[in-house]
Design a protein around this motif. Structure first.
Motif, PDB file in Angstrom:
ATOM      1  N   TYR A 102       5.349  -0.659  -2.103  1.00  0.00           N
ATOM      2  CA  TYR A 102       4.639  -1.175  -0.934  1.00  0.00           C
ATOM      3  C   TYR A 102       3.931  -0.049  -0.188  1.00  0.00           C
ATOM      4  O   TYR A 102       2.779  -0.189   0.242  1.00  0.00           O
ATOM      5  CB  TYR A 102       5.597  -1.891   0.020  1.00  0.00           C
ATOM      6  N   GLU A 103       4.605   1.085  -0.039  1.00  0.00           N
ATOM      7  CA  GLU A 103       3.981   2.206   0.653  1.00  0.00           C
ATOM      8  C   GLU A 103       2.745   2.684  -0.103  1.00  0.00           C
ATOM      9  O   GLU A 103       1.744   3.092   0.501  1.00  0.00           O
ATOM     10  CB  GLU A 103       4.981   3.348   0.810  1.00  0.00           C
ATOM     11  N   ALA A 104       2.788   2.614  -1.437  1.00  0.00           N
ATOM     12  CA  ALA A 104       1.623   2.995  -2.244  1.00  0.00           C
ATOM     13  C   ALA A 104       0.449   2.059  -1.971  1.00  0.00           C
ATOM     14  O   ALA A 104      -0.694   2.502  -1.818  1.00  0.00           O
ATOM     15  CB  ALA A 104       1.987   2.979  -3.722  1.00  0.00           C
ATOM     16  N   LEU A 105       0.734   0.767  -1.903  1.00  0.00           N
ATOM     17  CA  LEU A 105      -0.333  -0.205  -1.631  1.00  0.00           C
ATOM     18  C   LEU A 105      -0.850  -0.050  -0.207  1.00  0.00           C
ATOM     19  O   LEU A 105      -2.061  -0.107   0.040  1.00  0.00           O
ATOM     20  CB  LEU A 105       0.184  -1.624  -1.860  1.00  0.00           C
ATOM     21  N   SER A 106       0.053   0.152   0.749  1.00  0.00           N
ATOM     22  CA  SER A 106      -0.345   0.328   2.136  1.00  0.00           C
ATOM     23  C   SER A 106      -1.233   1.559   2.290  1.00  0.00           C
ATOM     24  O   SER A 106      -2.237   1.553   3.020  1.00  0.00           O
ATOM     25  CB  SER A 106       0.896   0.449   3.025  1.00  0.00           C
ATOM     26  N   ARG A 107      -0.878   2.626   1.583  1.00  0.00           N
ATOM     27  CA  ARG A 107      -1.676   3.849   1.596  1.00  0.00           C
ATOM     28  C   ARG A 107      -3.077   3.591   1.042  1.00  0.00           C
ATOM     29  O   ARG A 107      -4.083   4.045   1.610  1.00  0.00           O
ATOM     30  CB  ARG A 107      -0.959   4.925   0.785  1.00  0.00           C
ATOM     31  N   ALA A 108      -3.145   2.843  -0.070  1.00  0.00           N
ATOM     32  CA  ALA A 108      -4.444   2.538  -0.669  1.00  0.00           C
ATOM     33  C   ALA A 108      -5.290   1.686   0.273  1.00  0.00           C
ATOM     34  O   ALA A 108      -6.504   1.884   0.394  1.00  0.00           O
ATOM     35  CB  ALA A 108      -4.252   1.818  -1.996  1.00  0.00           C
ATOM     36  N   GLY A 109      -4.633   0.743   0.950  1.00  0.00           N
ATOM     37  CA  GLY A 109      -5.356  -0.093   1.895  1.00  0.00           C
ATOM     38  C   GLY A 109      -5.916   0.686   3.061  1.00  0.00           C
ATOM     39  O   GLY A 109      -6.939   0.304   3.647  1.00  0.00           O
ATOM     40  N   SER A 110      -5.260   1.787   3.420  1.00  0.00           N
ATOM     41  CA  SER A 110      -5.729   2.628   4.523  1.00  0.00           C
ATOM     42  C   SER A 110      -6.822   3.586   4.065  1.00  0.00           C
ATOM     43  O   SER A 110      -7.817   3.780   4.767  1.00  0.00           O
ATOM     44  CB  SER A 110      -4.552   3.417   5.102  1.00  0.00           C
ATOM     45  N   LEU A 111      -6.630   4.194   2.874  1.00  0.00           N
ATOM     46  CA  LEU A 111      -7.584   5.188   2.393  1.00  0.00           C
ATOM     47  C   LEU A 111      -8.855   4.577   1.806  1.00  0.00           C
ATOM     48  O   LEU A 111      -9.949   5.120   1.975  1.00  0.00           O
ATOM     49  CB  LEU A 111      -6.918   6.073   1.335  1.00  0.00           C
ATOM     50  N   TRP A 112      -8.700   3.459   1.099  1.00  0.00           N
ATOM     51  CA  TRP A 112      -9.836   2.863   0.385  1.00  0.00           C
ATOM     52  C   TRP A 112      -9.935   1.367   0.681  1.00  0.00           C
ATOM     53  O   TRP A 112      -9.886   0.543  -0.238  1.00  0.00           O
ATOM     54  CB  TRP A 112      -9.688   3.088  -1.114  1.00  0.00           C
ATOM     55  N   PRO A 113     -10.043   0.979   1.942  1.00  0.00           N
ATOM     56  CA  PRO A 113      -9.979  -0.446   2.286  1.00  0.00           C
ATOM     57  C   PRO A 113     -11.056  -1.291   1.612  1.00  0.00           C
ATOM     58  O   PRO A 113     -10.804  -2.449   1.261  1.00  0.00           O
ATOM     59  CB  PRO A 113     -10.144  -0.447   3.808  1.00  0.00           C
ATOM     60  N   ASP A 114     -12.246  -0.740   1.424  1.00  0.00           N
ATOM     61  CA  ASP A 114     -13.349  -1.529   0.889  1.00  0.00           C
ATOM     62  C   ASP A 114     -13.589  -1.287  -0.595  1.00  0.00           C
ATOM     63  O   ASP A 114     -14.517  -1.861  -1.179  1.00  0.00           O
ATOM     64  CB  ASP A 114     -14.636  -1.228   1.670  1.00  0.00           C
ATOM     65  N   GLN A 115     -12.757  -0.431  -1.210  1.00  0.00           N
ATOM     66  CA  GLN A 115     -12.861  -0.203  -2.652  1.00  0.00           C
ATOM     67  C   GLN A 115     -12.282  -1.399  -3.396  1.00  0.00           C
ATOM     68  O   GLN A 115     -11.223  -1.920  -3.039  1.00  0.00           O
ATOM     69  CB  GLN A 115     -12.089   1.070  -3.033  1.00  0.00           C
ATOM     70  N   THR A 116     -12.988  -1.843  -4.445  1.00  0.00           N
ATOM     71  CA  THR A 116     -12.463  -2.947  -5.248  1.00  0.00           C
ATOM     72  C   THR A 116     -11.177  -2.511  -5.941  1.00  0.00           C
ATOM     73  O   THR A 116     -11.167  -1.518  -6.674  1.00  0.00           O
ATOM     74  CB  THR A 116     -13.484  -3.410  -6.293  1.00  0.00           C
ATOM     75  N   ALA A 117     -10.121  -3.231  -5.711  1.00  0.00           N
ATOM     76  CA  ALA A 117      -8.830  -2.909  -6.321  1.00  0.00           C
ATOM     77  C   ALA A 117      -8.682  -3.601  -7.662  1.00  0.00           C
ATOM     78  O   ALA A 117      -8.356  -2.969  -8.671  1.00  0.00           O
ATOM     79  CB  ALA A 117      -7.695  -3.313  -5.388  1.00  0.00           C
ATOM     80  N   ILE A 118      -8.904  -4.904  -7.681  1.00  0.00           N
ATOM     81  CA  ILE A 118      -8.719  -5.672  -8.914  1.00  0.00           C
ATOM     82  C   ILE A 118      -9.876  -6.640  -9.119  1.00  0.00           C
ATOM     83  O   ILE A 118     -10.394  -7.235  -8.175  1.00  0.00           O
ATOM     84  CB  ILE A 118      -7.385  -6.446  -8.912  1.00  0.00           C
TER      85      ILE A 118
END
Length: 633
Positions: free
Chosen positions: A39-55
């Motif tokens: 979860y912390e990994a996903l939360s970090r990604a959401g903070s660092l790259w919020p508008d980057q396409t994830a999937i």
């Protein structure tokens, strides 16, 4: 893309050369600042790259140009909602949530949400019904996330049977990618709800329950055991994060890479390699439809998919690359720089055919579920022929001799033995029950010794940490990357009234890597064809049905009376090669085919007449994942 200001601490400066490993490990893992949990990994990604396409998720191969897409911000919000929905149903940290569905957009969210709210347990829906029930009962799971009848009609029948058996309380339905599900489906014995509808009413800003910790169990993955029933291997959040980080750190690909994901999410590779590892780097993952690599139309458009989405790396089993080696390259695939292969041995002919056809290097890796996923990887520009790769950072791999009394003795560098792994990715044990407080009881069941994992694989490790596989001490049969416990084949045959003994082994196969075959002893004459039919009817899963059943007078045993399958594996290899050579000019020029089993490995020897085309023989033999040699009479 936003640059992570912690990159200089979190990520090594370079890990694209075998000599870099020592430099990487001068920094203690604890100083790297890894996320503590998935979860912390996903939360970090959401903070660092919020508008980057994830999937990006394809509905299926035929609609590969009509996907659904979600950014890291959107994925994080969805995971919050789905985890809060589970929390509202009473799921807490030690509660297991079973998940049984083909891949779809919603399943990705559901899996991450289950790890946030409790413990995720992905289940292969093609397992026999009694084995699926065993997994749910052993784990204590009463909530099941399942595909609706549109996405998985056969799986829905499994769900119905589980509900009737009283195993389930609640079934949360997920829908095909881009669609919604009808939660009105009647199910006797359990409540049925649309997971999406339930989640829509939940908070998307944060998780309302207690957050997981690094040492909490994140997931349970079933794996073949020594009995017919599958075992549940536990993974902590730290296990999964460290392994995902190791894979990302060892990748020569940058943050703008696009990963192709087509393995089912009940497979650890799908979770760790194609979901968690990209999340740590803010990378984009393109997910195939529900059938993944089993979707035959996918191969007809595969290179177009690579070109359209700019795929830079993919991960698959040898059989996938064998098929792709024969698919005309009808698009610009220059973006594809890395193709990783694992799960079973790579035949030399498959490597040669794929690389010559595409110009893309196949990189071998090595790992197993009990060590989370990956433990060794190869290098793009520094090949080490014969090796499956160098150990990943902070993991240790050695070869040991295990005596009859269980004593371990380390083998000299380069000498073969049983491979053992230690480090932060080694699992805490198998689930053997629950304690009085409802917590999971874990046990290594003899596989864990002083922090080292007995892999059951035979191999050697050189001075640079490169691993060379020589065979398998364990009897697992790997058919097209799918693990088959030989016990389920043997149990099906032992239920026959005339069978007094049974042993199943893998026979080399040019298409599937190996297929199960069996050897039996009988109390009364019985046609072998009848035994094959019996096994097919009684085996736990169709993939485990033996291709052939051979009647023998006696099954081999060791000096102390333990079953000894190596001679049977040698015989199966001899039969497979003999059959392949017979199809080549009727076997003209072949005098004899023998197979010898020594030190846990099998070598096939072909004796040919002088003047026989040895190049043609080599092409035939190279199609198998085995050791061979040709001599002349």
């Amino acid at each position: 893309m936003t640059v992570d200001t912690e990159d200089t601490v979190l990520w090594p400066a370079t890990l694209d050369h075998p000599g870099d490993l020592a430099d990487v490990e001068t920094v203690p893992l604890g100083d790297r600042g890894l996320p503590e949990t998935t979860y912390e990994a996903l939360s970090r990604a959401g903070s660092l790259w919020p508008d980057q396409t994830a999937i990006t998720v394809l509905p299926d191969a035929e609609r590969w140009q009509s996907p659904t897409r979600r950014t890291y911000r959107e994925l994080l919000v969805s995971v919050h909602r789905y985890a809060n929905a589970l929390h509202g149903l009473g799921v807490r940290r030690s509660d297991v949530v079973a998940i049984m569905s083909p891949n779809c957009d919603e399943l990705i969210t559901a899996t991450l949400a289950a790890e946030l709210a409790g413990i995720a347990m992905p289940v292969n829906g093609s397992l026999a019904g009694n084995h699926i029930r065993h997994l749910l009962e052993q784990s204590g799971a009463h909530v099941l996330i399942a595909a609706d009848s549109t996405l998985d009609p056969a799986g829905w029948e499994q769900v119905r049977a589980l509900a009737l058996a009283g195993v389930l309380d609640t079934v949360l339905l997920v829908a095909p990618t881009g669609e919604t599900t009808d939660a009105a489906a009647a199910l006797e014995g359990a409540a049925v709800l649309s997971f999406a509808a339930l989640a829509a009413e939940a908070d998307g800003d944060r998780f309302v329950g207690d957050l997981p910790a690094a040492d909490n169990v994140a997931a349970l993955f079933h794996t073949g055991g020594t009995t017919g029933a599958p075992k549940l291997a536990a993974h902590t959040h730290r296990n999964e994060i460290v392994d995902a980080w190791s894979i990302s750190a060892a990748s020569e690909l940058g943050g703008d890479s696009t990963i192709f994901a087509a393995l089912p999410l009940f497979h650890v590779n799908a979770l760790v390699v194609t979901l968690l590892a990209p999340t740590l780097r803010g990378q984009h993952a393109v997910w195939a439809g529900p059938l993944g690599y089993r979707d035959l139309p996918l191969y007809g458009c595969f290179w177009k998919v690579v070109s359209h989405y700019g795929i830079t790396t993919m991960s698959a089993v040898p059989t996938v690359y064998a098929v792709l080696a024969n698919v005309p390259v009808d698009a610009d695939i220059s973006s594809l720089r890395m193709a990783v292969v694992g799960a079973s041995m790579l035949p030399p002919a498959v490597r040669r055919a794929f690389e010559e056809h595409t110009g893309i290097t196949l990189l071998e890796g090595y790992g197993l579920t009990e060590a989370t996923c990956a433990s060794a990887r190869s290098f793009l520009d520094h090949p080490r022929p014969g090796s499956v790769g160098q150990r990943l950072p902070y993991q240790r791999i050695k070869a040991v001799r295990i005596d009859e009394d269980g004593t371990w003795t380390d083998m000299p560098t380069g000498d073969a033995g049983v491979l053992a792994i230690s480090g932060p990715t080694v699992f805490p044990g198998y689930v053997v029950g629950r304690d009085a407080d409802g917590g999971l009881i874990l046990d290594g069941l003899g596989k864990l010794v002083d922090g080292w994992l007995d892999t059951g694989d035979l191999g050697a490790v050189d001075a640079d940490g490169f691993v060379y596989l020589t065979g398998r001490a364990k009897d697992l049969i790997i058919r097209g990357g799918h693990n088959i416990d030989p016990a389920q084949v043997e149990d099906s045959l032992l239920s026959h009234p005339a069978v007094t003994g049974a042993a199943a082994v893998g026979m080399p196969d040019v298409h599937a890597g190996e297929v199960p075959v069996a050897y039996v002893t009988l109390s009364a004459p019985t046609p072998e064809a009848g035994l094959v039919a019996w096994a097919k009817e009684h085996v736990a899963e169709s993939a485990a049905a033996p291709k052939s059943v051979q009647v023998v007078d006696m099954l081999p045993v060791t000096a102390v009376g333990k079953p000894y399958k190596l001679p049977l594996r040698a015989d199966a290899a001899r039969r497979a090669v003999t059959a392949a050579l017979a199809e080549h000019d009727g076997g003209t020029g072949i005098v004899e085919v023998t197979a010898d089993a020594e030190d846990g490995s099998v070598t096939v020897t072909v004796v040919a007449e002088p003047g026989t085309d040895e190049t043609a023989l080599a092409q035939i033999l190279d199609a198998f994942a085995l050791t061979w040699r040709v001599t002349t009479r």
